[in-house]
Design an enzyme around this catalytic site. Structure first.
Site, PDB file in Angstrom:
ATOM      1  N   GLY A   1       0.841  -1.205   0.000  1.00 19.03           N
ATOM      2  CA  GLY A   1       0.000   0.000   0.000  1.00 19.03           C
ATOM      3  C   GLY A   1       0.870   1.247   0.000  1.00 19.03           C
ATOM      4  O   GLY A   1       1.950   1.249   0.590  1.00 19.03           O
TER       5      GLY A   1
ATOM      6  N   ASP B   1       0.428   1.803   9.009  1.00 23.01           N
ATOM      7  CA  ASP B   1      -0.021   0.975  10.131  1.00 23.01           C
ATOM      8  C   ASP B   1       1.033   0.881  11.244  1.00 23.01           C
ATOM      9  O   ASP B   1       0.718   0.508  12.368  1.00 23.01           O
ATOM     10  CB  ASP B   1      -0.367  -0.437   9.649  1.00 23.01           C
TER      11      ASP B   1
HETATM   12  O1  F6P Z   1      -1.091  -0.276   4.106  1.00 19.98           O
HETATM   13  C1  F6P Z   1      -1.816  -0.963   5.092  1.00 19.98           C
HETATM   14  C2  F6P Z   1      -3.235  -0.587   5.004  1.00 19.98           C
HETATM   15  O2  F6P Z   1      -3.270   0.776   5.181  1.00 19.98           O
HETATM   16  C3  F6P Z   1      -4.162  -1.305   5.964  1.00 19.98           C
HETATM   17  O3  F6P Z   1      -4.387  -0.630   7.160  1.00 19.98           O
HETATM   18  C4  F6P Z   1      -5.420  -1.443   5.164  1.00 19.98           C
HETATM   19  O4  F6P Z   1      -6.158  -2.548   5.597  1.00 19.98           O
HETATM   20  C5  F6P Z   1      -4.902  -1.638   3.804  1.00 19.98           C
HETATM   21  O5  F6P Z   1      -3.737  -0.868   3.726  1.00 19.98           O
HETATM   22  C6  F6P Z   1      -5.872  -1.300   2.710  1.00 19.98           C
HETATM   23  O6  F6P Z   1      -5.179  -1.245   1.518  1.00 19.98           O
HETATM   24  P1  F6P Z   1      -5.761  -1.399   0.061  1.00 19.98           P
HETATM   25  O7  F6P Z   1      -7.076  -0.718   0.023  1.00 19.98           O
HETATM   26  O8  F6P Z   1      -4.726  -0.729  -0.784  1.00 19.98           O
HETATM   27  O9  F6P Z   1      -5.843  -2.871  -0.214  1.00 19.98           O
END
Ligand code: F6P
Length: 344
Positions: A10, A128
């Protein structure tokens, strides 16, 4: 040295600041060349890349996201993927690969070092804040500030209507953002994955607060928070293409239960990806710059299969093996001894 760089998982505020620092340090101080792989491991497997120079990085320091693009997924999802990474490193004469990523990307980096001999150096990132081996991940403080700004705004509308606002923040396995933003934003309760919650206690805290004539309650919920067994219906989640729960929505269930138990009007706010977007806070810009410079220095000192990390006031290197398979959970003394003092 010819250095490859990629951003994986992410996105997170500060990625460009790290890339910029890598490029500046590598080119200006060492006479290196730097190549950026596009869209994380996809760009490595498909040999999609761009040459990174001081000029290409100009103006990127305050920009959120990543100029390289990012994806979830790994070379281990493809037959022969790891061998292909080795092959591409050879074809492109890459001496070392800087992997800017969270738990998933850094674990992949560690395996690629052990299994196909890639010279990797990690830079831990995730809002996170749950990578083991570093005191803090860049992007976290920016996300906390964004969530806190939102909570500040919600206070006034909640007070005007005497409502409960249930604010959902990110935090898949850990409640770092929830705990920090909850403390900073004066939350009535904070629900985190590390502590399964009893909705009855939360409802009591809200009622206690209202009984004292205090209007408006802000309940901050990490997306990965779970009710204690048997206290309320357990949330159900689909899986995403990478086999992870597609989280989001626990706030809706918490709001419904709180309304039933307290009778107070309740609204839900999911801050979501707003926390991941936008310009990095000054703290993160400085941290990213330090980490990027340290990553290049470490490579030139011959450090391998490690990540640059924060220990106290210092940037150090930590073997990737120390973080693989681990999660850095919230400091429960902060949650139990500080955050809870303000519940109710
Ligand atoms: O990068 C971690 C995070 O922010 C988590 O807290 C969250 O569940 C996830 O990314 C969501 O990411 P995406 O919508 O990109 O799959």
């Amino acid at each position: 040295m010819r250095i490859g760089v990629l951003t994986g998982g992410g996105d997170c505020p500060g990625l460009n600041a790290v890339i910029r620092a890598v490029v500046r340090k590598a080119i200006n101080d060492h006479g290196d060349t730097v190549v950026g792989f596009l869209d994380a491991w996809d760009g490595v497997l498909e040999m999609r890349s761009m040459e990174l120079t001081v000029e290409t990085m100009r103006g990127t320091l305050p920009h959120g996201g990543t100029i390289l693009g990012t994806r979830r997924g790994s070379p281990y999802d493809t037959d022969g993927g790891p061998q292909r990474v080795r092959e591409v490193m050879n074809i492109m004469s890459i001496d070392a690969l800087i992997v800017i990523g969270g738990n998933g990307s850094l674990t992949v980096a560690s395996r690629l070092h052990d299994e196909v001999g890639i010279n990797v150096l990690g830079v831990p990132k995730t809002i996170d804040n749950d990578v083991e081996g570093t005191d803090v991940c860049f992007g976290f403080h920016t996300a906390v500030q964004t969530a806190t700004d939102a909570i500040d705004r919600l206070h006034t509308t909640a007070e005007s209507h005497d409502r409960i606002m249930v604010v959902e923040v990110m935090g898949r396995d850990t409640g770092w953002i929830a705990t920090y933003a909850g403390i900073a934003g004066g939350a009535t309760a904070v629900l985190i994955p590390e502590r399964p919650f009893n909705i009855e206690y939360i409802a009591e805290a809200v009622k206690r607060k209202h009984a004292r004539g205090k209007f408006a309650s802000i309940v901050v919920v990490a997306e990965g928070a779970m009710p204690a067994e048997g206290t309320m219906p357990m949330p159900q989640y689909d899986l995403d293409p990478y086999g992870r729960h597609r989280l989001g929505g626990i706030s809706v269930e918490v709001a419904r239960e709180l309304f039933q138990r307290t009778g107070f009007e309740t609204r839900v706010v999911q801050i979501g990806h707003v926390q991941r977007g936008g310009t990095p806070a000054a703290f993160d810009r400085v941290l990213c710059t330090r980490l990027g410079v340290a990553a290049v220095t470490a490579l030139h000192e011959g450090v391998e299969a490690s990540m640059v990390a924060v220990k106290g006031d210092d940037i150090v290197t930590v073997p990737l093996h120390d973080m693989v398979g681990k999660t850095r959970y919230v400091d429960l003394s902060l949650y139990d001894n500080v955050a809870t003092v303000f519940f109710g």
